[in-house]
Scaffold this motif. Sequence first.
Motif, mmCIF file in Angstrom:
data_model
loop_
_atom_site.group_PDB
_atom_site.id
_atom_site.type_symbol
_atom_site.label_atom_id
_atom_site.label_comp_id
_atom_site.label_asym_id
_atom_site.label_seq_id
_atom_site.Cartn_x
_atom_site.Cartn_y
_atom_site.Cartn_z
ATOM 1 N N GLU A 60 0.928 -1.166 -0.001
ATOM 2 C CA GLU A 60 0.347 -0.216 0.225
ATOM 3 C C GLU A 60 1.285 1.343 0.298
ATOM 4 O O GLU A 60 0.484 2.014 -0.251
ATOM 5 N N ASP A 70 -0.206 -5.030 3.445
ATOM 6 C CA ASP A 70 -1.109 -3.849 3.743
ATOM 7 C C ASP A 70 -0.134 -3.662 4.870
ATOM 8 O O ASP A 70 -0.375 -4.289 5.721
ATOM 9 N N ARG A 98 -8.342 -1.600 -1.004
ATOM 10 C CA ARG A 98 -7.424 -1.705 -1.742
ATOM 11 C C ARG A 98 -8.409 -3.601 -2.389
ATOM 12 O O ARG A 98 -7.682 -4.274 -1.261
ATOM 13 N N GLU A 109 -5.680 -5.887 0.826
ATOM 14 C CA GLU A 109 -6.668 -6.215 1.944
ATOM 15 C C GLU A 109 -8.285 -7.372 1.371
ATOM 16 O O GLU A 109 -8.601 -8.497 2.134
ATOM 17 N N ASP A 164 -2.481 -1.528 9.090
ATOM 18 C CA ASP A 164 -4.306 -1.310 8.161
ATOM 19 C C ASP A 164 -4.759 -0.597 10.135
ATOM 20 O O ASP A 164 -4.431 -1.327 10.934
ATOM 21 N N GLY A 165 -5.604 0.223 8.784
ATOM 22 C CA GLY A 165 -6.359 1.088 10.642
ATOM 23 C C GLY A 165 -4.960 1.673 11.113
ATOM 24 O O GLY A 165 -5.263 1.997 12.125
HETATM 25 MN MN MN Z 1 -6.281 -0.871 4.975
#
Ligand code: MN
Length: 323
Positions: free
Chosen positions: A84, A103, A266, A270, A106-107
Amino acid sequence: MKNLLNVLRDDDVETELMQVIETIIDASKEIAFRVRQGALAGVLGSTQDENIQGETQKHLDIISNQLFKDLLLACRPVAALASEEEDTVVEANPTGKYLVAFDPLDGSSNIDINGQIGTIFSIYRALDLIPHHSEMQFHQQGSQQVCAGYVLYGPSTLLAITTGKGTRCFTLDSTQGNFLLTADKIQIVQDTQEFAINMSNSRFWSEDMRCYISDLTLGETGPRQKRYNMRWNAAMVGDVHRVLTRGGIFLYPSDNRNAKQPAKLRLLYEANPMAMLTENAGGRAWSEQQRILEIQPQQLHERVAVILGSANEVDECLSYLQR
Ligand code: MN
Ligand code: AHG
Ligand code: MN
């Protein structure tokens, strides 16, 4: 309790794929340590930079990406990486057999509030007839993934992983540094009374999606004849982990906010890995009109709508969209 490597060996996972998985695990353990240290490890706050998707990068986005990159580039069986936080494909070893999309964090909006965050990853076999670092290597359907997983940095550090033989969950034993099997062959319950969606976007959804969600909120006297509860972690890892654990439906639908970007999540790092984990646990993972794992990727960072979780609830949602 069995540890991760013994479980993978019992599943006859080939040695080079094991090496790639071990490398991902090593990077995530390092991230887990820094996440626990929080402000003491300098992982909070934002940088001045944006990634290719126009999102401001947090310090931990950069640190996690760098850790993953450094370790994966030193892992012989890795041919190329997609992240990402990287504009284009990162070249690794020309003789490597595997591709990793990830990724790293994430978050990101949860980093500074000590909320749930994680790492999501997906592994493919490199294709023979294409240069090893070509973006075309990553234009494989999600059904071609040989392994998918996430590490959730929550109150405990958890790994959910599948190599196609069921979805399992491992908990990091920080005294020994091993991931130990704590949930084998997870089965997502087929029916649920819990949904996860960012309701603040409702005015941008299709009429059919608005109708589906509205019916969930009408309770026992509404068309669904049961009372639903709502949860939203703002981290897909946290929401999907809840779905794997006690069922539910997770949605990030397409919307009309920005014509150039009709969805948020994505596909490569994801939607696809989460879809593989969900389907291997008996759930469903769709992108409104199509099974996520059958989507033909066109671009490295392409975005897709995501509807995944308990099989009967996902079917019910799709029936609204197909009216
Ligand atoms: Mn993410
Ligand atoms: P990332 O931090 O990698 O950019 O991903 C965030 C994603 C996903 O984890 C989450 O489900 C969603 O964005 C949250 O979106 P909202 O900001 O709409 O809550
Ligand atoms: Mn991220």
